[in-house]
Design an enzyme around this catalytic site. Sequence first.
Site, PDB file in Angstrom:
ATOM      1  N   LYS A 115     -12.279 -19.001   0.075  1.00  0.00           N
ATOM      2  CA  LYS A 115     -13.124 -20.350   0.644  1.00  0.00           C
ATOM      3  C   LYS A 115     -14.579 -19.582   0.962  1.00  0.00           C
ATOM      4  CE  LYS A 115      -9.286 -23.313   2.216  1.00  0.00           C
ATOM      5  NZ  LYS A 115      -9.449 -24.499   1.148  1.00  0.00           N
ATOM      6  N   TYR A 120       0.828 -22.685   4.792  1.00  0.00           N
ATOM      7  CA  TYR A 120       0.885 -22.673   3.286  1.00  0.00           C
ATOM      8  C   TYR A 120       0.218 -21.509   2.931  1.00  0.00           C
ATOM      9  CZ  TYR A 120      -0.564 -24.461  -1.237  1.00  0.00           C
ATOM     10  OH  TYR A 120      -0.893 -24.710  -2.636  1.00  0.00           O
ATOM     11  N   ASP A 164      -2.882 -14.638   6.608  1.00  0.00           N
ATOM     12  CA  ASP A 164      -3.470 -15.251   5.462  1.00  0.00           C
ATOM     13  C   ASP A 164      -4.863 -15.898   6.548  1.00  0.00           C
ATOM     14  OD1 ASP A 164      -4.198 -17.317   3.982  1.00  0.00           O
ATOM     15  OD2 ASP A 164      -2.623 -17.881   3.254  1.00  0.00           O
TER      16      ASP A 164
END
Length: 427
Positions: free
Chosen positions: A267, A144, A239
């Site tokens: 994050k 994702y 990613d």
Amino acid sequence: MTAPKSHRLFESASTLMPGGVSSPVRAFGAVGGTPVFIASGNGAYVTDVDGKTYVDMMGSWGPLILGHANNEVVSAIGSAAKLGTSFGAPTAVEVDLARCIVDAVPSVEMVRFVSSGTEATMSALRLARAATGRSKILKFAGCYHGHVDPLLVAAGSGVLTLGLPDSPGVTDGARSDTLVGAFNNISSAQKAFDDFGDQLAAVIVEPIAANMGVVPPTSGFLEELRALCNANGSLLIFDEVVTGFRVGWQGAQGMYRVTPDLTILGKIIGGGLPVGAYGGRKDLMQMIAPKGSVYQAGTLSGNPLSMAAGLATLRQLSLDPPYGPLDAQGAILEAGLSQAAKQTSTPLTVQRVGSMFTAYFTDQNVGNFDDTKSCNTQAFAAFFHAMLHEGVYWPPSQFESAFISTAHGEQDIELVISAARRAFERI
């Protein structure tokens, strides 16, 4: 009897926000029941609006590697807020955080800050297409990369939990340039290059899949992706929104010694505040406006609060690297969960890299998207609610990663293992 505050809040929220939440997995759709509304967090614990306290194994989905309300991070945010929350202009702390990232991450010679991982992915894909003059992107099923239209195909995380292979509203045109391979299957990537190599701008991959649960790369997978991209003139994009500064100071690319052309971060680099970033080789990054012609902008990009929180976090990770102790704590938890499952005859496979892990309700190893189909999601839902009852807040999806922070002590880990043993006995 008065309903719990969480129930009343969810009823109210459901009339005001789609599904009563601001992000789908929070709605407990995969596990049933009413979401727990959190009032506060401190260290390894969160407390809900009804006053119940839980050992938190979610850590806001990964960024809180130092735990909740870390003193230095909170102080940095407070000091920055007193000077102003946003300027839409450059600040010194932005430069300091950029320097920290460039010094740490092997692939990043220059970095651009944005406000979310989705925005970073969108921008990195645009840059890859501009740099190569090609249109197609190869991604992997179960990985994702945010809710970017072209990549919301065979996605993981919340989309996998909800059983949606993609999303209504994503047009055929948006999907037409996306190729989907099988994670950890280099043959599927080779076929994409064989069939569309002259059109393939980039390969994007989570070097450690973290949105179909934690799935490490098999030996040679990342290296062979790098070789395919080199041979074809395509860019390799990692990613590392989840893995960046989580599995090591240099991220997964440092752990596996494979250097991508572009890296997506988020994050941890925001210390719990909204942030995203993409970076890479200087020749590529200088194609971005205003230096180059590839346009990308954002009013709140590099906002001083997120920059201050991220810098305070990274400085602590640099001065006192926690990765060895976190891995040791993770090993204790992994062994404890596995032993508790064995004692209760519960089919369970724990997959872990450092301080991130997933407890899959299956007796099979999970190496790709297809393997997730062996998981017993009903057993997981029962486990999740049993753990809530025991005072442990677990991610409300079988296909999400759980996280350990530096705030989790040995007693906290033992508490989680004991709670899991009782939960296994109940399901």
